[in-house]
Scaffold this active site. Structure first.
Site: not given
Ligand code: SAJ
Length: 415
Positions: A204, A258
């Site tokens: 995880k 997360c």
């Molecule tokens: N972000 C960027 N650029 C991108 C993608 C995301 O700047 O190309 C930023 C987003 O704006 C945000 C942050 O990253 O601020 C996190 O967003 P995210 O969509 O990457 O992830 P979370 O936090 O919404 O959800 C993650 C997910 N983990 C993965 O994809 C490996 C989700 O599957 C998990 O269940 C979740 O964390 C968790 O609960 O751990």
């Protein structure tokens, strides 16, 4: 295994409790927060998530889901409480501790305990198992089954991903993993893989850390491109045409509860120094301050400058503002005496005042687009320009149609 106690009715616990109830289990959802219990008892879910209202209403109507503040005897206990980060970048495990203590008062031989909360490796066996042994005398793997099954769902798609994602289950022994598998099999369409506790705990953390590292690379690449005067969005677009490259999008910082948190959990109990993981965390953390600095530079000749912020949730199309990179940007701008007006129709529980669209734009000198909610696409650039004092946009997500913005006389800045 008929009755299940789900402890912690947040973003993961509540949907999980509803789905289990709708799969035929008798579910008791537990939360320590009076307001949450009161709202749920009045038939209203306290969080916004697509489909949640429907599955919650079904579960309550069928009588299969009940909510309470106190744990009861059960066949299965699922712990889905928050594990936030302390100021010292350590896992705050007090909610896991109190849930385990609660369980230890009601657990009987043959029960199954599952930890879902993201935790540093070793937590399930040492902390949960340790507390239950101390208080009840029952030994994990011998007297009861103990497993770790992390949630891996994406906010905004929680229900869909709870059902359709693959799951990984770690057990203190094979029987524990198999017992937990039976529960998840009742609603998971994806594959379920079984392993040991520590492996599942680290899987995880590794997933979210992998994403943090990819984002750090992307963010650093954007700073490098800025020095070369190259458009980072073009670089990433073309690089991603390679079959084995998938660079994520740079942005104003990495938020949520997360990804900015989990990399620290990996580092919590290890001796290794100067890790890639820590370096990447620092790169992502400094992004909001860098963006704020660029905006301050753009406004340096303005008297009484005003900034309009679009999107203060941690990412697009959701209301969750936890660990939003908007907060450090706002703090930095305000510290320079810059007025900040926020327009975000989705944001929930944000620490700064939110304004209406017109109020946020009136006499503004620059819009900073932070989280690109779809509904911002409906706002006419002509309308924005008429209200603003200076027509500038800083688009941290490559969200706006550049040509259209330029056609309306705006100066356009991108990350
Ligand atoms: N972000 C960027 N650029 C991108 C993608 C995301 O700047 O190309 C930023 C987003 O704006 C945000 C942050 O990253 O601020 C996190 O967003 P995210 O969509 O990457 O992830 P979370 O936090 O919404 O959800 C993650 C997910 N983990 C993965 O994809 C490996 C989700 O599957 C998990 O269940 C979740 O964390 C968790 O609960 O751990």
């Amino acid at each position: 295994m008929k009755k299940i106690c789900v402890i912690g009715l947040g973003y993961i616990g509540l949907p999980t409790a509803c789905i289990l109830a709708n799969s035929g289990y008798d579910v008791l959802g537990i939360d320590i927060n009076d307001k949450v219990i009161e709202k749920l008892k009045n038939g209203i879910p306290h969080i916004e998530e697509p489909e949640l209202k429907d599955i919650f209403e079904n579960a309550i109507k069928s009588g299969k889901l009940k909510v309470s503040k106190v744990i009861e005897e059960s066949d299965v206990f699922i712990i889905s409480v928050p594990t936030p980060l302390t100021k010292e970048n350590k896992a705050e495990l007090s909610y896991v501790k109190s849930a385990s203590t609660g369980i230890s008062r009601h657990i009987r031989k043959g029960n199954l305990v599952i930890l879902e909360s993201t935790s540093p490796p070793g937590t399930t066996e040492d902390l949960v198992g340790g507390i239950i042994l101390k208080n009840s005398g029952l030994k994990a793997g011998k007297d009861y089954f103990l497993s770790f099954c992390p949630e891996r769902v994406l906010p905004g798609k929680i229900i869909d991903e709870l059902i359709n994602n693959n799951r990984i289950i770690g057990g203190i022994n094979k029987e524990s993993a198999v017992k937990a598998e039976e529960i998840y099999n009742s609603f998971v369409n994806g594959e379920i893989y079984l392993t040991d506790l520590k492996t599942a705990e680290l899987v995880k953390l590794a997933e979210n850390t992998y994403r943090d590292i990819n984002l750090a690379f992307s963010n650093e690449l954007s700073l490098i491109c800025s020095e070369y005067n190259i458009d980072v969005w073009d670089v990433i677009k073309f690089a991603n045409m390679h079959p084995r490259v998938n660079i994520l999008n740079p942005g104003p910082g990495v938020g949520g509860h997360c990804i900015p948190v989990d990399p620290w959990f990996i580092l919590e109990n290890i001796k290794m120094k100067e890790t890639l993981i820590e370096r990447c965390r620092k790169i992502n953390k400094k992004m909001p301050v860098i963006i704020a600095g660029k905006v301050i530079e753009l406004l340096k000749d303005r008297s009484d400058p005003k900034v309009t912020l679009f999107g203060v949730s941690y990412k697009e199309n959701i209301g969750d503002t936890r660990e939003s990179p908007a907060v450090p940007i706002i703090e930095k701008l305000k510290s320079q005496g810059i007025e900040v007006s926020i327009y975000d129709p989705l944001a929930e529980n944000f620490k700064y005042k939110l304004s209406g669209l017109e109020e946020s734009l009136r006499n503004s000198d620059i819009i900073i687009l932070m989280a690109g909610h779809d509904r911002y696409r409906d706002i006419e650039p002509g309308y924005m320009g008429k209200l603003m004092r200076t027509k500038m946009i800083f688009d941290t997500r490559n969200f706006f149609n550049r040509e259209e913005i330029l056609r309306h006389g705006f100066k356009y800045f991108s990350i």
